[in-house]
Scaffold this active site. Sequence first.
Site, PDB file in Angstrom:
ATOM      1  N   ASP A 289       0.837  -1.187   0.000  1.00  0.00           N
ATOM      2  CA  ASP A 289       0.000   0.000   0.000  1.00  0.00           C
ATOM      3  C   ASP A 289       0.876   1.242   0.000  1.00  0.00           C
ATOM      4  O   ASP A 289       1.970   1.246   0.574  1.00  0.00           O
ATOM      5  CB  ASP A 289      -0.895   0.018   1.241  1.00  0.00           C
ATOM      6  CG  ASP A 289      -2.128  -0.851   1.058  1.00  0.00           C
ATOM      7  OD1 ASP A 289      -2.628  -0.925  -0.071  1.00  0.00           O
ATOM      8  OD2 ASP A 289      -2.570  -1.452   2.045  1.00  0.00           O
ATOM      9  N   ASP A 498      -3.988  -4.682   6.520  1.00  0.00           N
ATOM     10  CA  ASP A 498      -4.399  -4.643   7.920  1.00  0.00           C
ATOM     11  C   ASP A 498      -5.915  -4.614   8.104  1.00  0.00           C
ATOM     12  O   ASP A 498      -6.403  -4.786   9.212  1.00  0.00           O
ATOM     13  CB  ASP A 498      -3.779  -3.427   8.637  1.00  0.00           C
ATOM     14  CG  ASP A 498      -4.163  -2.108   7.991  1.00  0.00           C
ATOM     15  OD1 ASP A 498      -4.945  -2.133   7.012  1.00  0.00           O
ATOM     16  OD2 ASP A 498      -3.689  -1.067   8.461  1.00  0.00           O
TER      17      ASP A 498
END
EC number: 7.2.2.6
Length: 661
Positions: A289, A498
């Site tokens: 990311d 996450d």
Amino acid sequence: MNMRYEIALETFRKLSPTKAFSNPVMAIVWIGTWLSLLLAPSNNLGWAFGIAVFVALLTTVLFANFAEAVAEARGRGQARALREARKDLMANVLLQDGSVQIKPASALQCGDRVRVSAGEQIPADGEIVQGCASISEAAVTGESAPVLREAETDRSGVIGGTLVMSDQIDVEITAAPGDSFLDRMISLVEGANRQKTPNEIALGQLLIIMTLTFLIVVLTLPFVARQLGLQINPLILIALLVCLIPTTISGLLPAIGIAGMNRALKHNVLAKSGKAVEVAGDLDVLMLDKTGTITHGDRMATRIIPLGRYTEDTARRISYLTSAMDPTPEGKSIVTLAGDQAEWKATLTNAEFLPFSATTRMSGLNLSNGVQLRKGAADSITAHCAQLGGRIPPKTESLVEEIARAGGTPLLVCEDADIVAVIELSDVVKPGIQARFARLRSMGIRTVMITGDNPLTAAAIAAKAGVDDYMAQARPEDKLARIREEQAAGHLVAMVGDGTNDAPALAQADIGLAMNSGTQAAREAGNMVDLDSNPTKLLEVVEIGKQQLITRGALTTFSLANDVSKYFAILPVLFVPISPGMASLNVMHLASTSSAVLSALIFNAIVIPLLIPLALKGVPFVPGPATNLLRRNMLVYGAGGVLLPFIGIKLIDLALQFIRF
């Protein structure tokens, strides 16, 4: 229990048949050890020689056991520290009628809701369903600084045994008794659940085949020798077999696998299997990311540019109003940049705040006088104004494109149907990230940046960071599709995530590194968990995996090269009676048959403990092409593995002559 005593006890415990036969190669040595003891009194070279062979073989087995015991003891030492966090806590369970019932944490079930206040430990793994709190995870991660955990975010997961430092939270339990994060972590670091990696299994099978081949050769030697009128001492046959089979790497193989997981844990990365660590060494595509990984993540307002008929003061005022009730870091930075005036605050009286929505990609205010103020992505604001009949100022498109090309994020601010200003948000690339990506590139790993930004912004950030490729405006399903596409092309892919929406991609990737701070779904989907919740940690994981592969390859090369030298110690003394010309192979000029056999066996035994530190620490890893690594291994561990035994065996032979064995 003292660790040294524990290691010694485990070393001797592994002499039991059930333990010894778990390693087929060392099982042959184990059988030969006890056979040599039985044959010691009746061999033609004397009982002292027989006892010496027995002691040398027993030492070989003990040193192999010692290597594995040391690696396991390290894991148990880490597990003890974790057990301190898993005390029998009491939990405040919330009942349906609103009352609270106190029960032991061990009695909690999935779905139970518990209330935890400041100063209390979280009784079991779960998700925060209400509230936010500062939590100390020092018992798990070793990091003293508390972290923030909040309901309905990607940082809602909590671990049993961690300490709530402030506020109060309601937690829904997600782990059954005995299946908590700490329970599984303790089991993994102790090695109880360690799965052998594919390479380790393949190497083990090769070693078994080699051992069986040499066993057949040695068993047929007496029959061949008898045809030639020669009788071979059985103890020499046992010694020959032990020196022929790859005992060194067989003794170190379990320790190398356990040490790989322990090295990952030293970096606060919990690998759910040794396979995960090793696969990391073979990765060739790394997906990360952008926000928080490549960039700092907190985009800050750096410019407010008025558009059309609006002045700078008006642009600042309206930008302030759209962000005054915005709790995000971006909103707060806009308030700071715009300034703060009492008359502006008065305008907020009875205003209705509209939080950001992923659907509209806008936020803003409805003022008490009916004026609508909006702030959001450029395409969303322009569409909103066009729908209300407004006109787009001439410079809007060029300014948006300019900011995006520079790597910033453009936001537009509008008042009813009129666009007032463009706000530039800047997200700074982390220092040193370019060097880290260059390091990965030198290892043959291609990096792919994933971001929800528009393509222009994504391209600018990708260029600054030095990644090889990027995905712009990526949704969860896009990440999953890209991973499958890369895997279909034959690549091994790693993914960092996450959130719950990252779980499918984490599960699909060959390596899924989940953040400890993330949701339970993400932690369950990944095969690695970063206890520090640092997305860039995957870069270290790749190097740990490559180091494990190189260590196993280097020690295998060294072990097989060792065997070549040991042949020159035993084969000449074995065949000289048959063919005197074989004496020319005694290049080490060993003193006698008994001395040659014992020298080879003693060296075979002591080389295992000498290599234990290297097996546990790992061969130093320097990024570079595979051909360079192979060349270095062959030179250092191949050539060194041939030359070192010649020196070592000769020195042992001289020592045996000195003590007049």
